[in-house]
Design a protein around this motif. Structure first.
Motif, PDB file in Angstrom:
ATOM      1  N   ALA A  39       0.833  -1.210   0.000  1.00  0.00           N
ATOM      2  CA  ALA A  39       0.000   0.000   0.000  1.00  0.00           C
ATOM      3  C   ALA A  39       0.863   1.253   0.000  1.00  0.00           C
ATOM      4  O   ALA A  39       0.540   2.244  -0.674  1.00  0.00           O
ATOM      5  N   LEU A  40       1.968   1.233   0.735  1.00  0.00           N
ATOM      6  CA  LEU A  40       2.905   2.368   0.722  1.00  0.00           C
ATOM      7  C   LEU A  40       3.530   2.530  -0.653  1.00  0.00           C
ATOM      8  O   LEU A  40       3.703   3.648  -1.149  1.00  0.00           O
ATOM      9  N   TYR A  41       3.869   1.407  -1.274  1.00  0.00           N
ATOM     10  CA  TYR A  41       4.450   1.443  -2.612  1.00  0.00           C
ATOM     11  C   TYR A  41       3.471   2.055  -3.611  1.00  0.00           C
ATOM     12  O   TYR A  41       3.836   2.939  -4.407  1.00  0.00           O
ATOM     13  N   GLU A  42       2.235   1.613  -3.557  1.00  0.00           N
ATOM     14  CA  GLU A  42       1.220   2.114  -4.488  1.00  0.00           C
ATOM     15  C   GLU A  42       0.947   3.597  -4.262  1.00  0.00           C
ATOM     16  O   GLU A  42       0.614   4.330  -5.199  1.00  0.00           O
ATOM     17  N   ARG A  43       1.106   4.051  -3.040  1.00  0.00           N
ATOM     18  CA  ARG A  43       0.874   5.457  -2.727  1.00  0.00           C
ATOM     19  C   ARG A  43       2.020   6.338  -3.216  1.00  0.00           C
ATOM     20  O   ARG A  43       1.869   7.553  -3.370  1.00  0.00           O
TER      21      ARG A  43
END
Length: 251
Positions: free
Chosen positions: A38-42
């Motif tokens: 989720a951090l990567y996608e953000r």
């Protein structure tokens, strides 16, 4: 008291660029992969990560590392992570290597409100004397080295002063959690997860099984909910998606 957040994306939405993160896991065991993804996608970057190791294979923190989202790593193991070694030796990544037990205690101490403690681990080495390469210059030289630490003698034995670790956020994974944030970890996945959770000012836990308050026997709680601010319930597919780093059984 209900700390459940609907999605992993919503749970990490306020993690800014440059934040410090304590991340649970050891190898591929107990890694909060869904929160990391989720951090990567953000698109969050410039992160300072405190974790035993920085991902394995192509999962965990290796996802953020390969994307150039991590600026600094505090850990105790590099191992077979070739991209980690490349970035470190190339001067792209700052790395503070710490004896594994010391790292565990620094996280626990930070979470317990203990600013520093003395340990014999590292006395007589660069851990205490300073000079460990934190950052290379890309040409084989050292651009930044670790400073010396205070050493004191107690009862005839020398000890080095180590500081407790506190981070802006913590990401952990648990086998079971309730809506109040009480967590239970499965077997070896317990590793650094409780310690990382204690060290974070805002701790986010992804749980394989979400239960109602009271469903976990108080004596069975591995980490009290006081240390957890957000809980994300994984889907059955996410909960069972567990990779094997090295198979050790024959066909």
């Amino acid at each position: 008291m209900d700390k459940v957040v609907a999605t992993a994306g919503a749970a990490v939405a306020d993690v800014p660029d440059g934040a410090s993160l304590a991340v649970g896991g050891f190898g591929l065991s107990g890694v909060p992969n869904v929160l990391i993804e989720a951090l990567y996608e953000r698109g969050t970057g410039g992160l300072s990560v405190v974790s035993n190791n920085c991902g394995a294979m192509d999962s965990g923190l290796a996802v953020l590392l390969a994307a150039g989202r991590i600026a600094r790593v505090t850990g105790s193991y590099i191992g077979a992570n070739k991209e980690f070694a490349r970035q470190y030796l190339g001067g792209e990544l700052e790395v503070e290597m710490i004896p594994q037990g010391t790292l565990a205690e620094r996280l626990r101490a930070g979470g317990a409100g203990i600013p520093a403690f003395y340990t014999p681990a590292g006395v007589g080495t660069q851990v205490a004397d300073g000079g460990l390469p934190w950052r290379y210059d890309g040409s084989g030289g050292v651009a930044l080295a670790s400073p010396p630490k205070e050493v004191r003698e107690f009862d005839g034995t020398e000890y080095v002063l180590e500081r407790g670790i506190r981070t802006d956020f913590a990401l952990v994974r648990a086998a079971k959690g309730d809506r109040h944030g009480n967590l239970v970890f499965a077997k070896s996945s317990r590793n650094f997860n409780p310690l990382a959770a204690m060290a974070g000012r805002v701790t986010i836990a992804e749980v394989e099984e979400l239960v109602e308050p009271g469903a976990i026997d108080p004596d069975a709680v591995h980490l009290p909910g006081i240390f957890v601010q957000r809980v994300v319930a994984l889907t059955p597919e996410q909960a069972t998606d567990k990779k094997i780093e090295r198979r050790t059984v024959s066909s």
